[in-house]
Design a protein around this motif. Structure first.
Motif, PDB file in Angstrom:
ATOM      1  N   THR A 142       0.838  -1.206   0.000  1.00 51.66           N
ATOM      2  CA  THR A 142       0.000   0.000   0.000  1.00 51.66           C
ATOM      3  C   THR A 142       0.873   1.257   0.000  1.00 51.66           C
ATOM      4  OG1 THR A 142      -0.089   0.021   2.403  1.00 51.66           O
ATOM      5  CG2 THR A 142      -1.931  -1.045   1.299  1.00 51.66           C
ATOM      6  N   GLY A 143       0.293   2.341  -0.493  1.00 53.36           N
ATOM      7  CA  GLY A 143       0.950   3.653  -0.447  1.00 53.36           C
ATOM      8  C   GLY A 143      -0.103   4.702  -0.127  1.00 53.36           C
ATOM      9  N   TYR A 144       0.260   5.721   0.647  1.00 51.56           N
ATOM     10  CA  TYR A 144      -0.673   6.798   1.015  1.00 51.56           C
ATOM     11  C   TYR A 144      -0.780   7.845  -0.087  1.00 51.56           C
ATOM     12  CZ  TYR A 144       0.143   5.419   5.906  1.00 51.56           C
ATOM     13  OH  TYR A 144       0.249   4.755   7.083  1.00 51.56           O
ATOM     14  N   GLY A 145      -1.855   8.617  -0.009  1.00 51.49           N
ATOM     15  CA  GLY A 145      -1.931   9.845  -0.787  1.00 51.49           C
ATOM     16  C   GLY A 145      -1.251  10.948   0.006  1.00 51.49           C
TER      17      GLY A 145
ATOM     18  N   ILE B  19      -2.222  11.675   3.614  1.00 54.51           N
ATOM     19  CA  ILE B  19      -3.663  11.711   3.865  1.00 54.51           C
ATOM     20  C   ILE B  19      -4.190  10.284   3.973  1.00 54.51           C
ATOM     21  CG2 ILE B  19      -4.058  14.008   2.896  1.00 54.51           C
ATOM     22  CD1 ILE B  19      -5.028  12.770   0.365  1.00 54.51           C
ATOM     23  N   PRO B  20      -5.212  10.085   4.812  1.00 49.48           N
ATOM     24  CA  PRO B  20      -5.645   8.716   5.108  1.00 49.48           C
ATOM     25  C   PRO B  20      -6.459   8.088   3.975  1.00 49.48           C
ATOM     26  CG  PRO B  20      -6.998  10.281   6.288  1.00 49.48           C
ATOM     27  CD  PRO B  20      -5.995  11.080   5.544  1.00 49.48           C
TER      28      PRO B  20
ATOM     29  N   GLY C 272       4.045   8.709   5.080  1.00 50.46           N
ATOM     30  CA  GLY C 272       2.859   9.290   5.712  1.00 50.46           C
ATOM     31  C   GLY C 272       3.292  10.334   6.729  1.00 50.46           C
ATOM     32  N   GLY C 273       2.405  10.728   7.638  1.00 50.06           N
ATOM     33  CA  GLY C 273       2.749  11.701   8.684  1.00 50.06           C
ATOM     34  C   GLY C 273       2.878  13.108   8.136  1.00 50.06           C
ATOM     35  N   VAL C 274       3.660  13.924   8.836  1.00 50.09           N
ATOM     36  CA  VAL C 274       3.902  15.317   8.417  1.00 50.09           C
ATOM     37  C   VAL C 274       5.405  15.462   8.259  1.00 50.09           C
ATOM     38  CG1 VAL C 274       3.593  17.750   9.015  1.00 50.09           C
ATOM     39  CG2 VAL C 274       1.900  16.074   9.748  1.00 50.09           C
TER      40      VAL C 274
ATOM     41  N   SER D  34     -16.522  16.786  -4.121  1.00 52.74           N
ATOM     42  CA  SER D  34     -16.062  15.553  -3.447  1.00 52.74           C
ATOM     43  C   SER D  34     -15.227  15.848  -2.205  1.00 52.74           C
ATOM     44  CB  SER D  34     -15.222  14.675  -4.391  1.00 52.74           C
ATOM     45  OG  SER D  34     -15.830  14.530  -5.629  1.00 52.74           O
ATOM     46  N   ALA D  35     -15.623  16.894  -1.447  1.00 51.14           N
ATOM     47  CA  ALA D  35     -14.816  17.295  -0.287  1.00 51.14           C
ATOM     48  C   ALA D  35     -14.850  16.233   0.807  1.00 51.14           C
ATOM     49  CB  ALA D  35     -15.333  18.626   0.250  1.00 51.14           C
ATOM     50  N   PHE D  36     -13.714  16.037   1.476  1.00 54.50           N
ATOM     51  CA  PHE D  36     -13.656  15.137   2.636  1.00 54.50           C
ATOM     52  C   PHE D  36     -12.743  15.754   3.689  1.00 54.50           C
ATOM     53  CE2 PHE D  36     -10.171  13.891  -0.114  1.00 54.50           C
ATOM     54  CZ  PHE D  36      -9.121  13.636   0.755  1.00 54.50           C
ATOM     55  N   GLU D  37     -12.961  15.347   4.936  1.00 55.87           N
ATOM     56  CA  GLU D  37     -12.170  15.914   6.044  1.00 55.87           C
ATOM     57  C   GLU D  37     -11.176  14.886   6.558  1.00 55.87           C
ATOM     58  OE1 GLU D  37     -16.501  15.915   7.358  1.00 55.87           O
ATOM     59  OE2 GLU D  37     -15.179  16.074   9.098  1.00 55.87           O
ATOM     60  N   PHE D  38     -10.116  15.382   7.139  1.00 56.42           N
ATOM     61  CA  PHE D  38      -9.185  14.508   7.879  1.00 56.42           C
ATOM     62  C   PHE D  38      -8.457  15.371   8.905  1.00 56.42           C
ATOM     63  CE2 PHE D  38      -4.995  15.584   5.980  1.00 56.42           C
ATOM     64  CZ  PHE D  38      -5.408  16.293   4.855  1.00 56.42           C
ATOM     65  N   THR D  39      -7.912  14.718   9.916  1.00 59.69           N
ATOM     66  CA  THR D  39      -7.196  15.484  10.938  1.00 59.69           C
ATOM     67  C   THR D  39      -5.731  15.087  10.950  1.00 59.69           C
ATOM     68  OG1 THR D  39      -7.652  13.860  12.641  1.00 59.69           O
ATOM     69  CG2 THR D  39      -9.217  15.667  12.469  1.00 59.69           C
ATOM     70  N   VAL D  40      -4.935  15.993  11.462  1.00 58.39           N
ATOM     71  CA  VAL D  40      -3.493  15.752  11.606  1.00 58.39           C
ATOM     72  C   VAL D  40      -3.141  16.125  13.036  1.00 58.39           C
ATOM     73  CG1 VAL D  40      -1.248  16.725  10.965  1.00 58.39           C
ATOM     74  CG2 VAL D  40      -2.872  16.093   9.169  1.00 58.39           C
TER      75      VAL D  40
END
Ligand code: PMV
Length: 300
Positions: free
Chosen positions: A15-18, A39-40, A147-149, A292-298
């Motif tokens: 697998t690979g993240y966006g 991003i998840p 991933g991560g920041v 197609s907006a979606f939310e995610f948190t960091v």
């Protein structure tokens, strides 16, 4: 992109993240520092044994060439069948190609009996990114693997950044964007024709990175949002925004966003939005549902 048909037994899955670029797209290609977020949403690649390279999904010549290079580098040959499933939209600025390349490198590694480190997966995926992008900075494949920041600078080890609070992001997709390679070339032409102006912009961007490292570390969303807006202004000055991107920014900012910017190559693609808290993020995503907006948190 969907998996099609049934192939031979799976030998390896990866697998690979966006990713979303928080500060610094395009400037990172020319050696500036940048900050990106995993991003998840992920891409999953499966490989099985085959007599020769076979794709269980429709794909173009670039993807085929990138696949050949990665398989050869990681597994030593290209006699595999490859299938893919992704939660990411391709050509949207969320790093689909890098997430595919990292997922493929990991799957090919497993098929060849080795578990790649994150660095090895990122490096192998960089071979794919060169096919897709011509002159990639390496930020996409790094985030797709780690991933991560991360604080990123071409040619240096990427550095995970301290995040001292929870940040509420929304991503909205303005629609199909131009190819990253063409957009990167456009910025390179500007650098050649206006070296002084471009140098000044690089200096400004560098200051934004310093500010963003501090804002992330202190959990200061208001400050980070302001820096994202400044970064957007630089990208818009280079002709990378579009009327739909500006419309999305307007809706986001009118509904309480602290910042909103192009993320990725621009010319369409996605807008990264920072909200002050969860309720506002949900409200903004709802207002931008047709994109197609979606939310995610960091962060914590
Ligand atoms: O292809 P995208 O839209 O995910 O963005 C790539 C980021 C750029 O800075 C424009 C190019 C690069 O290689 O860093």
């Amino acid at each position: 992109m969907e998996r099609r048909g049934e192939g031979s037994a799976t030998l390896g899955v990866g697998t690979g993240y966006g990713k979303a670029i928080l500060i610094g797209e395009h400037f990172v290609v020319h050696g500036a520092r940048g900050i990106a977020l995993g991003i998840p949403k992920k891409t999953t690649v499966r490989v099985g044994k085959a007599e020769s390279l076979r794709f269980l999904f429709e794909c173009g010549d670039m993807l085929k060439e990138a696949t050949r290079r990665i398989l050869k580098r990681v597994a030593g040959n290209t006699d595999y069948e490859v299938s893919v499933e992704s939660e990411l939209q391709p050509s949207a600025g969320m790093g689909w190609s890098a997430s595919y390349s990292v997922a493929l490198a990991r799957a090919a590694g497993k098929a060849a009996g080795k578990e790649l480190t994150r660095k090895e997966a990122a490096d192998a995926a960089f071979e794919g990114e060169k096919v897709f992008h011509g002159n990639p900075s390496g930020i996409d494949n790094t985030l797709a693997a780690f991933g991560g920041v991360m604080l990123f600078e071409k040619g240096r080890e990427a550095e995970p950044l301290k995040v001292g609070g929870r940040f509420y992001f929304v991503i909205a997709n303005s629609g199909k964007k131009g190819t990253t390679k063409e957009l990167v070339d456009k910025v390179s032409s500007l650098k050649s024709s206006e070296p002084t102006l471009f140098g000044e912009m690089m200096g400004e961007e560098d200051g934004l990175v310093d500010g963003a490292v501090t804002a992330l570390g202190e959990g200061d969303a208001e400050k980070l949002g302001g820096l994202m807006n400044e970064n957007h202004a630089l990208l818009a000055e280079m002709g990378l925004s579009t009327p739909i991107i500006e419309e999305i920014r307007k809706v986001a900012l009118e509904n309480g966003a602290l910042g909103a910017k192009i993320t990725g190559a621009g010319g369409g693609g996605c807008v990264l939005i920072l909200a002050p808290e969860e309720g506002k993020a949900k409200g903004i995503a709802k207002k931008l549902a047709r994109y197609s907006a979606f939310e995610f948190t960091v962060g914590e």
